[in-house]
Scaffold this motif. Structure first.
Motif, short mmCIF file in Angstrom:
data_model
loop_
_atom_site.label_atom_id
_atom_site.label_comp_id
_atom_site.label_asym_id
_atom_site.label_seq_id
_atom_site.Cartn_x
_atom_site.Cartn_y
_atom_site.Cartn_z
N LEU A 47 0.88 -1.15 0.12
CA LEU A 47 -0.10 -0.03 0.11
C LEU A 47 0.75 1.18 0.01
CD1 LEU A 47 -2.66 -1.02 2.76
CD2 LEU A 47 -3.01 -0.95 0.28
N PRO A 48 1.52 1.57 -1.02
CA PRO A 48 2.48 2.49 -1.16
C PRO A 48 1.84 3.99 -0.85
CG PRO A 48 1.97 1.79 -3.36
CD PRO A 48 1.49 0.88 -2.27
N GLU A 49 0.57 4.05 -0.96
CA GLU A 49 -0.13 5.36 -0.85
C GLU A 49 -0.38 5.63 0.76
OE1 GLU A 49 -0.41 7.94 -2.85
OE2 GLU A 49 0.76 6.72 -4.04
N PHE A 50 0.05 4.50 1.63
CA PHE A 50 -0.56 4.54 2.85
C PHE A 50 0.50 5.53 3.62
CE2 PHE A 50 -1.13 3.43 7.31
CZ PHE A 50 -2.51 3.13 7.40
N LYS A 51 0.33 6.96 3.84
CA LYS A 51 1.36 7.73 4.40
C LYS A 51 0.54 8.86 5.24
CE LYS A 51 2.22 9.02 -0.43
NZ LYS A 51 3.13 8.86 -1.32
N THR A 52 -0.61 8.97 5.32
CA THR A 52 -1.10 10.06 5.72
C THR A 52 -1.67 9.81 7.29
OG1 THR A 52 -1.67 11.14 3.73
CG2 THR A 52 -2.94 11.89 5.75
N LEU A 53 -1.38 10.58 8.40
CA LEU A 53 -1.97 10.44 9.57
C LEU A 53 -2.88 11.79 9.91
CD1 LEU A 53 -2.57 8.78 12.14
CD2 LEU A 53 -0.46 9.29 12.83
N SER A 54 -4.15 11.71 9.70
CA SER A 54 -4.74 12.98 10.04
C SER A 54 -5.24 13.00 11.48
CB SER A 54 -5.96 13.09 9.04
OG SER A 54 -6.86 14.25 9.32
N MET A 55 -4.61 13.80 12.25
CA MET A 55 -5.15 13.94 13.81
C MET A 55 -4.92 15.60 14.07
SD MET A 55 -3.48 10.89 15.77
CE MET A 55 -1.66 11.31 15.81
N GLY A 56 -5.70 15.96 14.94
CA GLY A 56 -5.53 17.15 15.47
C GLY A 56 -6.44 18.29 15.12
N MET A 57 -7.28 19.27 15.88
CA MET A 57 -8.50 20.22 15.43
C MET A 57 -7.85 21.46 16.35
SD MET A 57 -11.59 17.50 15.59
CE MET A 57 -12.64 18.42 16.91
N SER A 58 -8.76 22.38 16.30
CA SER A 58 -8.28 23.76 16.73
C SER A 58 -7.92 23.66 18.14
CB SER A 58 -9.64 24.69 16.71
OG SER A 58 -9.82 25.09 15.50
N GLY A 59 -8.33 22.82 19.02
CA GLY A 59 -7.94 22.73 20.50
C GLY A 59 -6.90 21.60 20.49
#
Ligand SMILES: *Cc1c(COP(=O)(O)O)cnc(C)c1O
Length: 223
Positions: free
Chosen positions: A187-199
């Protein structure tokens, strides 16, 4: 009248470490507010409702990358597929299956993140870490030929206890690294970790996030 949206976008781009992407969460905000952010250089916007995203997409420049970040109802999949650059909130196998089928029907590949449930609130959607481990262990991703699994997304517990928040993020980062090292070759595209909001985005970045989703800090309260 100055809203300060552009200034805050520019400030965030200045202070974010290299490699961390900013998603400006524009849900419930008017098109004018998005235009201000766009003028300040922002190109990634996050929306949580299908119709709202489609309407805004029609009115705004075509080089915007739209991220879908809300809970996607199965009966809205057909309308949505093809519109977003990334669907961040795939929260069940059933939804993944529908996205994959619809993407095949439209002859395209959908880029997506699997949403992980770590927060302690019962209302939040997402895969449990064990479910995701099993999903990869059984190599179930192979079945979804029209989907590009690009990483994971998560929200931390809604609490003032920042140690707890950090712990939630750490748990997801650990899972992310485990998957990446175990299955990254396939899964070569597996590279994003989306975490964190305004607070909590600063903590998220410290814990290894490379995509933050900021709404109220940029745009003010949602109407
Ligand atoms: C609304 C929303 C955000 C943005 O939250 P803020 O606290 O306004 O920054 C981020 N991620 C998801 C999934 C959201 O629904």
């Amino acid at each position: 009248m100055k809203s300060g949206i552009g200034e805050r976008i520019k400030l965030l781009h200045e202070i974010l470490p290299e490699g961390v992407e900013l998603v400006a969460v524009s849900k419930f905000q008017p098109v004018e507010a998005i235009k201000e952010a766009y003028s300040a250089g922002q190109r990634i916007f996050g929306e949580s409702r299908v119709r709202e995203m489609l309407e805004k997409k029609k009115e705004l420049p075509s080089d915007i990358k739209w991220h879908f970040i809300g809970h996607l109802q199965t009966n809205k999949v057909r309308q949505l597929i093809g519109a977003p650059y990334l669907i961040e909130s795939v929260d069940s196998i059933r939804l993944l299956k529908l996205i994959d089928e619809e993407s095949g029907r439209k002859c395209l590949k959908s880029r997506l993140l699997l949403q992980i449930h770590v927060a302690k609130e019962e209302t939040k959607f997402g895969f449990l870490p064990e479910e995701v481990r099993e999903f990869f262990l059984n190599r179930e991703y192979i079945k979804f030929k029209n989907s590009e699994i690009c990483g994971l997304m998560a929200m931390a517990s809604n609490t003032d206890n920042m140690e707890r928040v950090a712990e939630d993020f750490r748990q997801v980062k650990h899972l992310f690294d485990e998957i990446k090292s175990g299955y990254g070759d396939e899964l070569p595209e597996f590279k994003t970790l989306s975490m964190g909001m305004s607070g909590d985005w600063k903590i998220a970045v410290e814990e290894g996030s490379d995509m933050i989703r900021i709404g109220s800090y940029i745009f003010g309260d949602r109407i």
